[in-house]
Design a protein around this motif. Structure first.
Motif, short mmCIF file in Angstrom:
data_model
loop_
_atom_site.label_atom_id
_atom_site.label_comp_id
_atom_site.label_asym_id
_atom_site.label_seq_id
_atom_site.Cartn_x
_atom_site.Cartn_y
_atom_site.Cartn_z
N ALA A 1 12.48 47.49 2.76
CA ALA A 1 13.23 48.06 3.88
C ALA A 1 13.96 46.99 4.69
O ALA A 1 13.40 45.93 4.97
N ASP A 2 15.18 47.29 5.08
CA ASP A 2 15.95 46.42 5.97
C ASP A 2 15.72 46.78 7.44
O ASP A 2 16.35 46.22 8.32
N ILE A 3 14.83 47.71 7.69
CA ILE A 3 14.61 48.30 9.01
C ILE A 3 13.11 48.19 9.32
O ILE A 3 12.29 48.24 8.41
N PRO A 4 12.73 48.08 10.59
CA PRO A 4 11.30 48.07 10.94
C PRO A 4 10.58 49.31 10.39
O PRO A 4 11.10 50.43 10.46
N VAL A 5 9.39 49.08 9.84
CA VAL A 5 8.64 50.14 9.17
C VAL A 5 7.41 50.52 9.99
O VAL A 5 6.67 49.65 10.47
N ILE A 6 7.19 51.82 10.11
CA ILE A 6 6.09 52.37 10.90
C ILE A 6 5.15 53.10 9.95
O ILE A 6 5.56 53.99 9.20
N GLY A 7 3.88 52.71 9.96
CA GLY A 7 2.89 53.36 9.12
C GLY A 7 2.51 54.73 9.66
O GLY A 7 2.34 54.91 10.86
#
Length: 360
Positions: free
Chosen positions: A326-332
């Motif tokens: 991902a090029d974007i912040p990832v949220i679990g």
């Protein structure tokens, strides 16, 4: 973690420079440098960082650049991946690989009065509130980072309306429950699918004007007479199905009108590589056309969840491999609790989200 070579050739002519960016902070104090007038994008503040050499990973470049520029040794600090920014300045294309690094109290005490870097550049610690408010002029490619920094490490998700079906008026009980149980100051993804519920969403936001909200993209239109509520809404959400419906058009630079027309950032849901690729395409298109950015991906499910009992969980290792794409912040998301935010960061994410464990 493997990264691209420092300089790649695109279409045999355009050079892309890979840069490691360190968003260094201690609590709400953030470290900025200042670019000299003679430099590219000069007379602007910037986060610490520099080019990734051909033999380096992004994290190795971070450690080297921070040491060379400031003298701070971050080799033992946790580098939390935020994302990658692909930006075309016209005369140069860069890929910024961005990491957030919190220094220890001891490191901050040692360097809090640092006003000049080892390479002669000005350095200053600034308050997060002023940084996010735009008080410090940053290069265009850095401004999306400010939007990323607004994400907390824990995000609450509302119960579905069907959870209250036994009540005589489910919508009224839905509002009352969330009014009473949401944490103070929480960022809340209002995940409600039923049409005709906008007034109830507005009611909840009015009753809890301390919270911030992510709303479904088609559930709200920005209205001048709802100024207070507008300030509470920080992003719109696209489901994976909605994201994939947009993806063919995005690949052809045909961005949907609802994205162009909105000033609100986007948060999207992804479950696999294909949807992450689509989210990356959308993020690049928004940056290219100077639209509101994509600030987060809900990547799920990490663990088994009661909300989707028939869906096989990814597990942390598979989740981590997808998060790296991902090029974007990832949220679990999926079977998690607030105390797992550190675990998410160690696996390439920035935050965790959920329902049952995230209410008081």
């Amino acid at each position: 973690m493997a990264v691209e070579q420092n300089s790649l050739i695109e279409n045999y002519s355009i050079v892309i420079v890979n840069v490691a960016v360190a968003v260094i902070h201690y609590q709400d104090q953030y470290l900025l440098g200042f670019r000299a007038a003679s430099q590219h994008q000069g007379n602007r503040y910037e986060f610490v960082g520099g080019k990734i050499d051909a033999h380096e990973t992004a994290t190795q470049a971070l450690i080297r650049e921070v040491s060379e520029e400031t003298g701070i040794d971050i080799a033992n600090n946790i580098a939390v991946k935020l994302g990658r920014l692909h930006h075309d300045y016209g005369d140069k294309r860069v890929c910024l690989q961005v990491y957030r690094i919190e220094v220890t109290a001891q490191q901050y005490q040692q360097y809090k009065n640092l006003s000049q870097g080892l390479e002669g550049q000005k350095l200053t610690w600034v308050e997060k509130q002023k940084l996010l408010a735009g008080d410090y002029d940053l290069p265009a490619a850095n401004k999306t980072i400010l939007a990323w920094l607004q994400l907390p490490t824990q995000i609450s998700i509302t119960y579905p309306l069907e959870h209250f079906n036994n009540a005589s008026n489910p919508m009224t009980v839905w509002v009352q429950y969330h009014q009473e149980h949401l944490q103070i100051g929480a960022l809340v993804y209002i995940r409600i699918k039923e049409t005709g519920t906008e007034e109830s969403i507005n009611q909840l936001l009015h009753l809890r004007n301390d919270i911030k909200a992510i709303i479904p993209y088609n559930f709200y239109t920005e209205k001048a007479d709802n100024t207070v509520i507008n300030r509470q809404i920080v992003a719109r959400h696209l489901t994976q199905a909605q994201l994939m419906q947009c993806s063919n058009g995005i690949a052809k630079n045909d961005i949907p009108d609802f994205i162009i027309a909105s000033s609100l950032p986007l948060v999207v849901s992804c479950h696999d590589k294909e949807s992450i690729d689509a989210a990356n395409q959308l993020a690049k298109a928004c940056l290219k056309h100077q639209l509101a950015p994509v600030i987060g991906i809900f990547l799920a499910p990490v663990e088994y969840t009661q909300t989707h009992p028939d869906t096989s969980p990814l597990g942390w290792e598979a989740w981590s491999r997808l998060a790296e794409l991902a090029d974007i912040p990832v949220i679990g998301l999926g079977g998690l609790s607030p105390v797992m935010s550190d675990q998410a960061m160690l696996h390439g994410g920035v935050a965790v989200a959920g329902i049952r464990q995230f209410f008081k």
